[in-house]
Structure formats: C-alpha cells, structure tokens
Design a protein around this motif. Structure first.
Motif, mmCIF file in Angstrom:
data_model
loop_
_atom_site.group_PDB
_atom_site.id
_atom_site.type_symbol
_atom_site.label_atom_id
_atom_site.label_comp_id
_atom_site.label_asym_id
_atom_site.label_seq_id
_atom_site.Cartn_x
_atom_site.Cartn_y
_atom_site.Cartn_z
ATOM 1 N N GLY A 185 0.823 -1.195 0.000
ATOM 2 C CA GLY A 185 0.000 0.000 0.000
ATOM 3 C C GLY A 185 0.862 1.252 0.000
ATOM 4 O O GLY A 185 1.995 1.237 0.488
ATOM 5 N N LEU A 186 0.328 2.320 -0.549
ATOM 6 C CA LEU A 186 1.039 3.595 -0.591
ATOM 7 C C LEU A 186 0.602 4.449 0.586
ATOM 8 O O LEU A 186 -0.588 4.740 0.744
ATOM 9 C CB LEU A 186 0.739 4.313 -1.909
ATOM 10 C CG LEU A 186 1.472 5.641 -2.137
ATOM 11 C CD1 LEU A 186 2.971 5.398 -2.304
ATOM 12 C CD2 LEU A 186 0.916 6.350 -3.378
ATOM 13 N N ASN A 187 1.547 4.834 1.416
ATOM 14 C CA ASN A 187 1.281 5.670 2.582
ATOM 15 C C ASN A 187 1.388 7.131 2.149
ATOM 16 O O ASN A 187 2.463 7.612 1.805
ATOM 17 C CB ASN A 187 2.287 5.355 3.687
ATOM 18 C CG ASN A 187 1.984 6.083 4.983
ATOM 19 O OD1 ASN A 187 1.604 7.247 4.982
ATOM 20 N ND2 ASN A 187 2.174 5.389 6.095
ATOM 21 N N ARG A 188 0.272 7.847 2.169
ATOM 22 C CA ARG A 188 0.313 9.218 1.650
ATOM 23 C C ARG A 188 1.141 10.147 2.528
ATOM 24 O O ARG A 188 1.673 11.149 2.045
ATOM 25 C CB ARG A 188 -1.102 9.766 1.480
ATOM 26 C CG ARG A 188 -1.895 9.995 2.735
ATOM 27 C CD ARG A 188 -3.221 10.670 2.412
ATOM 28 N NE ARG A 188 -4.025 10.854 3.614
ATOM 29 C CZ ARG A 188 -5.173 11.526 3.643
ATOM 30 N NH1 ARG A 188 -5.649 12.054 2.521
ATOM 31 N NH2 ARG A 188 -5.849 11.674 4.755
ATOM 32 N N ASN A 189 1.285 9.826 3.817
ATOM 33 C CA ASN A 189 2.114 10.668 4.677
ATOM 34 C C ASN A 189 3.582 10.611 4.273
ATOM 35 O O ASN A 189 4.305 11.610 4.375
ATOM 36 C CB ASN A 189 1.950 10.258 6.141
ATOM 37 C CG ASN A 189 0.568 10.577 6.678
ATOM 38 O OD1 ASN A 189 -0.028 11.587 6.311
ATOM 39 N ND2 ASN A 189 0.044 9.701 7.532
ATOM 40 N N ILE A 190 4.015 9.442 3.795
ATOM 41 C CA ILE A 190 5.382 9.328 3.291
ATOM 42 C C ILE A 190 5.528 10.144 2.010
ATOM 43 O O ILE A 190 6.533 10.823 1.794
ATOM 44 C CB ILE A 190 5.745 7.853 3.045
ATOM 45 C CG1 ILE A 190 5.749 7.083 4.371
ATOM 46 C CG2 ILE A 190 7.098 7.727 2.357
ATOM 47 C CD1 ILE A 190 6.012 5.597 4.220
ATOM 48 N N VAL A 191 4.504 10.073 1.152
ATOM 49 C CA VAL A 191 4.522 10.873 -0.073
ATOM 50 C C VAL A 191 4.590 12.351 0.273
ATOM 51 O O VAL A 191 5.357 13.118 -0.319
ATOM 52 C CB VAL A 191 3.283 10.585 -0.942
ATOM 53 C CG1 VAL A 191 3.276 11.471 -2.183
ATOM 54 C CG2 VAL A 191 3.248 9.110 -1.350
ATOM 55 N N TYR A 192 3.797 12.767 1.248
ATOM 56 C CA TYR A 192 3.757 14.175 1.633
ATOM 57 C C TYR A 192 5.130 14.679 2.111
ATOM 58 O O TYR A 192 5.453 15.860 1.955
ATOM 59 C CB TYR A 192 2.745 14.397 2.755
ATOM 60 C CG TYR A 192 1.295 14.342 2.345
ATOM 61 C CD1 TYR A 192 0.913 14.448 1.005
ATOM 62 C CD2 TYR A 192 0.288 14.187 3.293
ATOM 63 C CE1 TYR A 192 -0.419 14.407 0.637
ATOM 64 C CE2 TYR A 192 -1.053 14.153 2.935
ATOM 65 C CZ TYR A 192 -1.399 14.257 1.601
ATOM 66 O OH TYR A 192 -2.725 14.216 1.236
ATOM 67 N N MET A 193 5.933 13.806 2.711
ATOM 68 C CA MET A 193 7.227 14.222 3.262
ATOM 69 C C MET A 193 8.312 14.314 2.186
ATOM 70 O O MET A 193 9.394 14.851 2.448
ATOM 71 C CB MET A 193 7.665 13.230 4.346
ATOM 72 C CG MET A 193 6.770 13.209 5.569
ATOM 73 S SD MET A 193 6.704 14.820 6.415
ATOM 74 C CE MET A 193 8.386 14.918 7.031
ATOM 75 N N THR A 194 8.045 13.786 0.991
ATOM 76 C CA THR A 194 9.037 13.841 -0.086
ATOM 77 C C THR A 194 9.309 15.286 -0.466
ATOM 78 O O THR A 194 8.385 16.069 -0.704
ATOM 79 C CB THR A 194 8.535 13.075 -1.326
ATOM 80 O OG1 THR A 194 8.234 11.730 -0.943
ATOM 81 C CG2 THR A 194 9.585 13.073 -2.418
ATOM 82 N N ARG A 195 10.588 15.644 -0.535
ATOM 83 C CA ARG A 195 10.959 17.021 -0.841
ATOM 84 C C ARG A 195 11.263 17.162 -2.330
ATOM 85 O O ARG A 195 11.895 16.301 -2.936
ATOM 86 C CB ARG A 195 12.157 17.468 0.006
ATOM 87 C CG ARG A 195 11.865 17.355 1.507
ATOM 88 C CD ARG A 195 12.954 17.959 2.352
ATOM 89 N NE ARG A 195 12.934 19.413 2.348
ATOM 90 C CZ ARG A 195 12.110 20.162 3.065
ATOM 91 N NH1 ARG A 195 11.203 19.593 3.853
ATOM 92 N NH2 ARG A 195 12.165 21.470 3.015
ATOM 93 N N MET A 196 10.793 18.253 -2.885
ATOM 94 C CA MET A 196 10.911 18.496 -4.324
ATOM 95 C C MET A 196 11.291 19.944 -4.586
ATOM 96 O O MET A 196 10.969 20.828 -3.803
ATOM 97 C CB MET A 196 9.564 18.228 -5.008
ATOM 98 C CG MET A 196 9.281 16.780 -5.302
ATOM 99 S SD MET A 196 10.336 16.134 -6.615
ATOM 100 C CE MET A 196 9.898 17.217 -7.972
ATOM 101 N N VAL A 197 11.974 20.151 -5.717
ATOM 102 C CA VAL A 197 12.210 21.505 -6.197
ATOM 103 C C VAL A 197 10.955 21.951 -6.935
ATOM 104 O O VAL A 197 10.520 21.303 -7.887
ATOM 105 C CB VAL A 197 13.431 21.553 -7.139
ATOM 106 C CG1 VAL A 197 13.614 22.962 -7.693
ATOM 107 C CG2 VAL A 197 14.687 21.097 -6.410
ATOM 108 N N ILE A 198 10.364 23.043 -6.497
ATOM 109 C CA ILE A 198 9.098 23.519 -7.049
ATOM 110 C C ILE A 198 9.312 24.851 -7.767
ATOM 111 O O ILE A 198 9.945 25.775 -7.232
ATOM 112 C CB ILE A 198 8.033 23.698 -5.947
ATOM 113 C CG1 ILE A 198 7.815 22.352 -5.214
ATOM 114 C CG2 ILE A 198 6.727 24.206 -6.537
ATOM 115 C CD1 ILE A 198 7.250 21.253 -6.082
ATOM 116 N N ALA A 199 8.782 24.939 -8.981
ATOM 117 C CA ALA A 199 8.911 26.142 -9.797
ATOM 118 C C ALA A 199 7.875 27.190 -9.396
ATOM 119 O O ALA A 199 6.842 26.866 -8.810
ATOM 120 C CB ALA A 199 8.740 25.783 -11.273
#
Length: 388
Positions: A323-337
């Motif tokens: 299963g995909l844990n959305r809280n883990i997804v939320y913590m992923t850091r990204m460069v945002i334009a």
C-alpha cells in the motif's frame, strides 16, 4: 495457478529479469506487454509451475475477476510468471486457437460462464478456478473459422493498439518536456532561451543549485491525496463515467465522484501508479485522487508529470498487499517552480494532452464496435466466410 502470495513481494523485485503478470496486464485481449515488475531468472525457475509462455491464455481468479488475455507469439519476453491472482490455460494445437479462446471469454457468453462459479463475498473470486475452468463447455467452430474470427476482431484491436502506441509516445514527449524544464532547468527564460544554457542565475539549496526564485518544498505542501470511495463491483452500474482502481479503469458508473480532468494514484493492490483522467470519474477506495494546493486550477499536467517523476512504487510498504502511505509521499521534498513557470509549462503540455485524449476517445468507440461484433461472432449470429 500463480504462486502463493508470499512467494512474490516487493522485496523480491529486481530491475530486470522475468516479468510478473498482474491484472494490470490483462486489460485487453492481448497481454499488455509493459510496466512489469521483475524477478530473477533463478526465482522464476523455482516458481516453474507458475511460468507461462507465448500462446498461453491468462485469467484473473481473485479481485478483478473476468479478466483474460492471451500472450501472443511475438511477445516481448520468452517467459513470464503469474502473480498470485492469476491462472492460465494452454490450448491444444489444432483444436483451440488461443486468440479465439481469449476473445470468447471476453464475450458476454464467455464472461457468464467464467463467472458462474464466482464468490462475491469479501474479495471477489472464482472458486476452484482450475478445476472449474476445465469443466466449462464451449462450442468451438473449426480451427480455421476460429482463426478467421480472431483475425477479424484483431483488426479493430490493431487500430486500438496503434492508438495506444501513439498515446505512449505522446506521454513520453510530455515526460521529456517536464524533465527538460524541471530537472535540467532548461525552461525558457524571459528571452525564450534555455535557462541553464543561457547562464541563468542559480542559488544554493538543500537539493543543490536551483534557479533563482524556485523553492524546495514537501509534496504535501503543494498537493493533497484524497481517498477514493468504496464501491462493490456489483454496484458499478454501467454509465458514462469511468470507475478507476489502482490498475486503471475497472468499469463505469452512472455517477461521478470527481469532476475531471483529474489524477488517480494507486493506493492498494498496485500502489504508486499514476493515471491522468480527462473526464469526470469515480475513484474507488484502492486509489487516491489529487487535489493541487494552488491558486490556479489548470495545472494538472504539471502535477501529473511531477508525480510520475517520483517513482511512487518505491514508497510502498513491503507486504503481501502493498500500500502507498500518503504521509510518506507528503514528506518527499521536491524543487518547485514558480506559478508563472508552471503556467507556461501547461501551455506547452496541454496540446499534447488534447492529442492523447482524442486517441483515447477514438479507442473507446472502436472498443464498443469490437464488443458489438464479438457477441454476434461468438454466438454464430454472424459467420466469417472461408475466403476472408
């Protein structure tokens, strides 16, 4: 039959090897020969009773029951392994044609016979699938007519397949455009020139140098993953709105839960899949759907390709039913334009998406025509002359 559930799990997957067939690959009459998980050759050897080959017909016996596809002779791989919810049939040469058999079990009559031994309590399943399938009786025309029927239907499927290939190429173009703008930082500057190559200004960040004015943020700061809603298969009343599970469309309904266009992310079963949906739709509880946290409502292409770039499958928990844990997804850091760059990207990505939508709509019409012919050919209402 496919192997016991614990025999294949996320921790056993490798980058290349023997592909594992799941329900995702049984959407069409021919095996969908892409997006596989792989296990090693040695692992596949240990599961030799679950190995399948070109010419075999594969069914789903639990979950999305009723799925069936044959593996064509020109398949990409020499062998495959069934996942735990699949089983297969091997035709006797000169008696039954694999493509015809797959088409038969896609027909209304074939589906009725295939699902006559189904149990809908809990996870839908076919009771004693192997022994039951062996007991099913069907009327077989001569092998030559079987092949002519399959050939006639495959003309429509070939056109559908061509459109699907075009869609894949268009999707690849969209992904390449995203990488150029948001990974290589070659988005157009104020003079229309590639930013990095033209000497654009960069600032330091925790993720390395990024263009001036860009930020590093958590995914949870820019989008929300909302839960789909449970819907039993028996309640999926045919209608104009597609019902989406983690493997893609799993039927239709007369009501939509989400106004399209939208993005569906697999949560259970096949977690981490990312699908763009061009119309109003109904995501079931094995999925999330995306709600961007932005002032603009027309930035879905950007968020679609952003999620694709993250390989969300690697964030899935390691269990028999990942299963995909959305809280883990939320913590992923990204460069945002900045919003202006995202909006400019949308202006370039939207024509690509329009072409994709056009091909997908054409395929729906072709599939409706094929299904109408399929029923009549399989019952003998329409016969295919020998000279065809």
């Amino acid at each position: 039959m496919g192997p016991f559930g614990s025999s294949i799990k996320v921790s056993t997957f490798v980058d290349e090897g023997v592909p594992v067939i799941s329900g995702y690959h049984l959407k069409d009459v021919r095996l969908l020969d892409e997006n596989f998980n792989f296990i090693t050759e040695a692992h596949a050897d240990r599961l030799r009773n679950s190995n399948v080959y070109p010419g075999d017909v594969v069914f789903t016996h639990a979950g999305n029951i009723g799925q069936v596809a044959f593996i064509p002779e020109n398949a990409r791989y020499k062998r495959y392994v069934l996942s735990q919810r699949q089983f297969c049939l091997r035709c006797r040469p000169g008696v039954a044609d694999p493509e015809f058999i797959a088409y038969y079990f896609k027909s209304r009559e074939g589906q009725h016979k295939l699902l006559a031994n189904a149990n809908s309590a809990g996870v839908p399943s076919i009771a004693r699938p192997v022994s039951y399938l062996k007991s099913v009786k069907i009327k077989l025309p001569p092998i030559g007519e079987q092949r002519r029927i399959a050939a006639m239907l495959s003309v429509l499927d070939d056109k559908i397949g061509l459109n699907q290939a075009i869609v894949r190429n268009l999707e690849a173009m969209g992904e390449a455009l995203y990488r150029r703008w948001f990974v290589d930082f070659e988005f157009p500057d104020e003079n229309g020139q590639p930013y990095r190559s033209s000497g654009g200004i960069f600032t330091d960040s925790e993720m390395g140098p990024i263009p001036a004015g860009w930020t590093v943020r958590k995914l949870g700061d820019v989008l929300e993953l909302r839960y789909g809603k449970a819907m039993k298969e028996a309640d999926r009343v045919p209608g104009p709105y597609p019902v989406y599970g983690s493997n893609g469309p799993v039927g239709s309904h007369h009501e939509a839960l989400v106004k399209g266009p939208g993005i569906v992310v697999g949560r259970k079963g096949n977690p981490g899949t990312v699908k763009f949906v061009s119309q109003d739709f109904y995501p079931i509880d094995t999925t999330f759907y995306v709600a961007p946290k932005t002032a603009r409502a027309d930035t879905l292409n950007y968020y679609y390709y952003l999620l694709l770039s993250q390989d969300l499958r690697k964030l899935s928990s390691d269990s028999a039913v990942p299963g995909l844990n959305r809280n883990i997804v939320y913590m992923t850091r990204m460069v945002i334009a900045p919003e202006r760059v995202i909006a400019a990207f949308e202006d370039h990505a939207r024509p690509i998406r329009d072409l994709i939508t056009s091909r997908e709509n054409e395929n729906r019409q072709l599939a409706e025509l094929r299904d109408a012919l399929l029923s009549r050919l399989m019952t003998g209402e329409i016969r295919v002359p020998a000279e065809i």
